[in-house]
Scaffold this active site. Structure first.
Site, short mmCIF file in Angstrom:
data_model
loop_
_atom_site.label_atom_id
_atom_site.label_comp_id
_atom_site.label_asym_id
_atom_site.label_seq_id
_atom_site.Cartn_x
_atom_site.Cartn_y
_atom_site.Cartn_z
N VAL A 117 1.35 -3.14 8.37
CA VAL A 117 1.18 -1.99 7.47
C VAL A 117 1.50 -0.67 8.20
O VAL A 117 2.03 0.27 7.60
CB VAL A 117 -0.25 -2.00 6.86
CG1 VAL A 117 -1.31 -1.71 7.89
CG2 VAL A 117 -0.36 -1.06 5.70
N ASP A 118 1.29 -0.64 9.50
CA ASP A 118 1.63 0.56 10.30
C ASP A 118 3.13 0.83 10.19
O ASP A 118 3.56 1.95 9.89
CB ASP A 118 1.24 0.28 11.76
CG ASP A 118 1.08 1.55 12.59
OD1 ASP A 118 0.79 1.42 13.79
OD2 ASP A 118 1.24 2.66 12.04
N ILE A 147 0.83 -1.22 0.00
CA ILE A 147 0.00 0.00 0.00
C ILE A 147 0.86 1.26 0.00
O ILE A 147 0.42 2.31 -0.47
CB ILE A 147 -0.98 -0.03 1.18
CG1 ILE A 147 -2.20 0.87 0.92
CG2 ILE A 147 -0.30 0.33 2.51
CD1 ILE A 147 -3.35 0.67 1.88
N1 APR Z 1 0.69 -3.05 2.31
C1 APR Z 1 -0.57 -3.57 2.38
N2 APR Z 1 -0.96 -4.43 3.34
C2 APR Z 1 -0.02 -4.78 4.26
C3 APR Z 1 1.29 -4.27 4.27
C4 APR Z 1 1.63 -3.38 3.23
N3 APR Z 1 2.86 -2.84 3.12
N4 APR Z 1 1.96 -4.82 5.33
C5 APR Z 1 1.09 -5.64 5.95
N5 APR Z 1 -0.10 -5.63 5.31
C6 APR Z 1 -1.32 -6.38 5.61
C7 APR Z 1 -1.20 -7.63 6.42
O1 APR Z 1 -0.74 -8.71 5.63
C8 APR Z 1 -2.65 -7.80 6.86
O2 APR Z 1 -3.38 -8.42 5.81
O3 APR Z 1 -2.16 -5.55 6.38
C9 APR Z 1 -3.14 -6.36 7.00
C10 APR Z 1 -3.31 -5.89 8.43
O4 APR Z 1 -2.29 -6.47 9.24
P1 APR Z 1 -1.53 -5.59 10.35
O5 APR Z 1 -0.67 -4.59 9.70
O6 APR Z 1 -0.90 -6.57 11.30
O7 APR Z 1 -2.69 -4.77 11.10
P2 APR Z 1 -3.77 -5.25 12.16
O8 APR Z 1 -4.08 -6.70 12.06
O9 APR Z 1 -4.88 -4.26 12.01
O10 APR Z 1 -3.02 -5.01 13.57
C11 APR Z 1 -2.76 -3.68 13.95
O11 APR Z 1 -0.46 -4.20 14.42
O12 APR Z 1 1.28 -3.20 13.33
C12 APR Z 1 0.54 -3.18 14.48
O13 APR Z 1 0.62 -0.88 15.20
C13 APR Z 1 -0.22 -1.88 14.62
O14 APR Z 1 -0.91 -2.38 16.85
C14 APR Z 1 -1.35 -2.32 15.51
C15 APR Z 1 -1.67 -3.71 15.00
#
Ligand code: APR
Length: 189
Positions: A42-43, A20
């Site tokens: 993704v964060d 993303i």
């Molecule tokens: N682009 C698009 N999607 C991504 C990317 C990227 N660069 N990196 C990871 N993802 C996807 C993951 O594969 C998953 O399908 O984003 C989706 C959400 O996963 P997470 O990032 O782990 O988010 P979430 O499950 O909502 O958990 C949020 O995780 O990173 C920490 O600070 C964040 O505490 C929060 C928690």
């Protein structure tokens, strides 16, 4: 990149695989935590690619308004990302499904569309919120995500004309594509 598009209301809903942080869009949604503290997934990718300006803005927002409630989102600039704004949405931590998780997840997507519209964004990129560290079962999360976004786009209550789910891998893409084919009538490509 795998991609499929659907005509919804006056706009287009796109599903695509990819990172993303590399997809140009007026607004890009982040899967953040309530403390807006950054993290992995993704964060982490958004903060790494976008640079420190984003966290500096979040620090000010948190100092003024405190934590961001699950289901809500806050906007910052996008730093070095190919976007104008980042919408930091806080998804539910999945705890079995009987704690309002579905409503909270739907609220995230509605809130991102509302914020994008208020900011004047015409395009919005969304990740699969809560399906990583927050443990939301992928098929359920995909259904909620697609149905929520399609409902807002269908009732023409948003000026956002292009919404793209940017999905990090084929498994996530397939879950969203299955949900979209069930929920949406017309496939463009
Ligand atoms: N682009 C698009 N999607 C991504 C990317 C990227 N660069 N990196 C990871 N993802 C996807 C993951 O594969 C998953 O399908 O984003 C989706 C959400 O996963 P997470 O990032 O782990 O988010 P979430 O499950 O909502 O958990 C949020 O995780 O990173 C920490 O600070 C964040 O505490 C929060 C928690």
């Amino acid at each position: 990149m795998t991609t499929v598009a659907f005509e919804v209301g006056e706009g287009t809903l796109v599903l695509q695989t990819g990172d993303i942080t590399k997809v140009p869009s007026d607004a890009v949604a982040n899967a953040a935590n309530a403390q807006l503290a950054g993290g992995g997934g993704v964060d982490g990718a958004i903060h790494r690619a976008g640079g420190r300006a984003i966290m500096r803005e979040l620090d000010k927002i948190r100092a003024k308004a405190g934590d961001c409630e699950p289901g809500d989102a806050v906007a910052t600039s996008a730093g070095k990302l190919p976007a104008k704004w980042v919408l930091h949405a806080v998804g539910p931590i999945y705890a079995g499904g009987a704690n309002g998780e579905a409503a909270t997840l739907a609220s995230c997507y509605r809130r991102c569309l509302d914020l994008a519209g208020e900011l004047g964004a015409r395009s919005l990129s969304l990740p699969a919120i809560s399906t990583g560290a927050y443990g939301y079962p992928l098929d359920d999360a995909a259904r909620i995500a697609v149905e929520t976004v399609a409902a807002v786009m269908s009732d023409r209550s948003t000026p956002v004309r292009r919404v793209a789910f940017v999905l990090f891998g084929e498994e996530t893409f397939e879950a969203f594509a299955t949900a979209a084919r069930r929920a949406l009538p017309k496939t463009l490509s």
